[in-house]
Design a protein around this motif. Sequence first.
Motif, PDB file in Angstrom:
ATOM      1  N   UNK A   1       4.074  -6.209 -12.617  1.00  0.00           N
ATOM      2  CA  UNK A   1       5.095  -5.239 -12.210  1.00  0.00           C
ATOM      3  C   UNK A   1       4.587  -4.384 -11.058  1.00  0.00           C
ATOM      4  N   UNK A   2       3.341  -3.897 -11.196  1.00  0.00           N
ATOM      5  CA  UNK A   2       2.779  -3.038 -10.143  1.00  0.00           C
ATOM      6  C   UNK A   2       2.763  -3.759  -8.798  1.00  0.00           C
ATOM      7  N   UNK A   3       2.321  -5.031  -8.849  1.00  0.00           N
ATOM      8  CA  UNK A   3       2.228  -5.793  -7.597  1.00  0.00           C
ATOM      9  C   UNK A   3       3.615  -6.009  -6.986  1.00  0.00           C
ATOM     10  N   UNK A   4       4.591  -6.372  -7.834  1.00  0.00           N
ATOM     11  CA  UNK A   4       5.932  -6.616  -7.302  1.00  0.00           C
ATOM     12  C   UNK A   4       6.498  -5.317  -6.735  1.00  0.00           C
ATOM     13  N   UNK A   5       6.321  -4.216  -7.491  1.00  0.00           N
ATOM     14  CA  UNK A   5       6.892  -2.939  -7.067  1.00  0.00           C
ATOM     15  C   UNK A   5       6.274  -2.470  -5.749  1.00  0.00           C
ATOM     16  N   UNK A   6       4.986  -2.773  -5.561  1.00  0.00           N
ATOM     17  CA  UNK A   6       4.317  -2.369  -4.322  1.00  0.00           C
ATOM     18  C   UNK A   6       4.469  -3.441  -3.234  1.00  0.00           C
ATOM     19  N   UNK A   7       5.218  -4.486  -3.575  1.00  0.00           N
ATOM     20  CA  UNK A   7       5.429  -5.592  -2.638  1.00  0.00           C
ATOM     21  C   UNK A   7       4.092  -6.209  -2.176  1.00  0.00           C
TER      22      UNK A   7
END
Lengths: 610, 366
Positions: free
Chosen positions: B284-290
């Motif tokens: 989630x963190x990676x996706x949210x931070x693109x």
Amino acid sequence: MDQSLIRNFCIVAHIDHGKSTLADRILEITGAIRGEAKEQMLDSMDLERERGITIKMTAVRLSYRASDGKEYEFNLIDTPGHVDFTYEVSRSLAACEGALLVVDATQGVEAQTIANASMAMTQGLEIVPVINKIDLPHADVARAKEEIESALAIDASDAILVSAKTGEGVPELLEAIVKLIPPPSLPKRGVFEEGTLPDRDNPLRALIFDSHFDPYRGVVAYVRVVDGHIRKGQVIQMMSTGSTFDVDSIGYFAPEPMPLDELSTGEVGFFTAGMKEIGDAGVGDTVTSAENPATEPLMGYRKAKPMVFCGLYPTNGDQYQELRDAIERLQLNDAALTFEPETSDALGFGFRCGFLGLLHMDIARERLEREFGLELILTSPSVNYVIFKTDGTMEQIANPSRFPPPQQIAHIEEPAVKATIMVPQEYVGTVMNLCKTRRGIFGKMEYPSPTRVILYYTLPLSEILLDFYDKLKSQTRGYASFDYDFSDYIRADLVKVDVMLNGDKVDALSFIVHKDEAYVRGRAIAEQLRKVVPRQQYEVRIQAAIGAKVIAAETIKPFRKDVTAKCYGGDITRKRKLLEKQKEGKRRMKNIGAIEVPQEAFLSVLKVAE
Amino acid sequence: MDPVAVYVHTPFCPSKCGYCDFNSYAMEGEIIKRTVHAMLAEIDRTPHFGRPAKTIFFGGGTPTFLESQDLARLLEAVMRAHPPTPGCEITSEANPGTVDAEKFASMREAGFNRISIGAQSFFDEDLIRLGRVHRSGEIERAVANASNAGFDNINVDLMFALPGQSKKAWCENLQRAIALGTEHLSLYCLTIEENTPFYKEFLKGLLDLPSDFGQVEMYEQACEAAEEAGFNQYEISNFAKPGKECVHNLCYWNCEEYVAYGPGAVERVGNRRWTHVKHPRLYCERVEANEDLACESETLDSKTLRFERIMLGLRLNEGVDIQVAKPDAQGLQQAIERGWITTEGDRMKLTALGKHYCNQAVVLVA
């Protein structure tokens, strides 16, 4: 170069007493390397670095301006530290006039300290005692001095105190080298023959004390010029073979190679001369001038004598010729390695190779595999047995499968070693027990200090080939140190045990063992094989036998199936890696009849010494 | 653009089974919503946007542990990014304990047309031992519900060589699975994977697994029973009624490309195979931070691809094309001599005996 300004010396020490670190520090202080240079400069081979030991020595030339204002030429010759390489130590010692005897202030004198110091003294070297690691909180300089005096009979009152790590005391040590170690202008006691004094104008005599093979330059020979001088362009002759070569380069290492026009009396350096063949630059040989040859070669070298033998076979039979070439190449760098062709019913064509000891064997195997890309199978190591036959003849056999049938054997002798074991007093009982189980004969006991004991034993070499050193270390919590030297052949009641797989004798698995140990060892080996031979499609019977009498048996149940695990998108990489690994393992297996036997099976004897 | 197989990984389970080493987590609450959002975001901005879907497969974890709306939104997003080709097979795995008639109906409505039911065993003692959340009776109910919801392509997963399992019990499992009348059966041997509770028990000798020989017999029983019931074996562990082979899984075994989404999902496009970061929170963190989502990546060279083609192709009953796979000639000869592989024209394939030595046969010929 004025001979009075040359100092040729080496460092001798027990393993881990700080020899390499001290060498680094000397190089650093004399400016040969800077502080950021990679640590342990003299241990040049990757393998050495990985194992943390020095296998091949290298000579480094350093320039040192002493407090008397004069500029001295130091030649530091590094020596190997392991018990297997006693011979190589002796070669480097012969090129020196003095030795720094390094003793760890926290450990005191150890077995190798004694062995190496004795050898240096025998070679007539001036010994400079150096007590290292004085920066450590538990350093005990007084005890180290006391042990040097009582165990080695060397005056330690003026021992140089250093910390190779911090550099403390190293400047004083450099001054001591100038003052205490004699220049090469006088012949050493007992090493080179008496007679004329060494001189630049005498016929050339240079001692080859090491060599290595360089793919671009051919053989690089390390020499100590004892008499006369060697020039670029000179035609030289090897005194043992008579072959001649044109010297195409001369130089020294500082530690990078530095070209020179000549090396003169007393100097240490290297030369190349288009030497491409084995034996062109035989270690221990004397180099002379072809035009004006010396009459007598130099003496004082001990020929390396292999003590441990094993079969070396290519996993893939097509690599036989490659293996031969590789061993020949390796031999250039490793004068102690011997080999001769042999064949095995199980393994095909290969070589019986002789080594100084187990570590030497292991290093040779690793270098053959790593540097030459070969895949090898090693058979269990053996010693050289002398067999006295009932018909009055005598035979030397280093391959157990070549043993004659028992009815033809009158008696057998095996090599023994004189072992020196140094141990804290509380472990004396433990060590004596271990030696007893290894058929050791007690010699004597000495007390160099109130808490430490030196035990002298005669042990069959075959008994220390197995895991003696590991056992000694583990049973004494690492405190015991150990060194040995070949002593003599002794008579022993030995038998050959054969190993059979599904009824077929596997010659490469035969081994020699004391009669009283045969059952235990036979059972242990059968069990070990059961563990290392993978299950096959069919049942495999393992038997150990003396003659026709089976003394141990095991069965490997057949392998019926692989797990039919699922394999989807996310499983592919892992599954492939697993199978690739299995394939790699399989490539290293040998088919004996229909049975696939992994490489480690042939070393099973090693694993089951208990 | 070529149609491609699309895989969606939902990493959540109601609880973790003792034998399972999949990327799955027994988590609840906010993280599930957050992960679904992240997955939707990942799909929306895929670099493969617009490439048609040859097949779509939702696996886990337990996809049916998600709420119906979430499953529908995810599938909707996938179909937006990857328009399904006509007749596109759209599968979801389903755990009988986590799905009712209503959920099946809404899944069917969302566009799923194939269901894979993780039954594993019809004996409650096995299910308890395995750590499954469902009970035997729920399997029949799940199949009936799926069928009533309009699914006419249903798979049932069973495992054999379970701790303490007898041949008789396995036989009964097979009969009950066949009696369900589904189109597809996956019959797996229990594999003891490292890093699982079962592995620890196995090392302690606490798993009473059937002997090798027993396992061989169970596998043979399975093949015979499935064949008698009109299934064709088309892969080493998979059986289908004619025309009902799993198109998605065939893509894997035929070394085709697959696009993947979700934590831990593995994608292979071109010569690159890579794995998404595994933990849902990290994902989630990676996706949210693109940020880049890969935690592992490899480039498949020709040597590797050849190895995989043999490894995967030999799993298939039709085998693999010798001209394409280029097996080691000497190894192939040995495998033939051992009775593990036969050749027919340009194809090599495992024999009935060879299926028991699948790994070793690959090692020989690859």
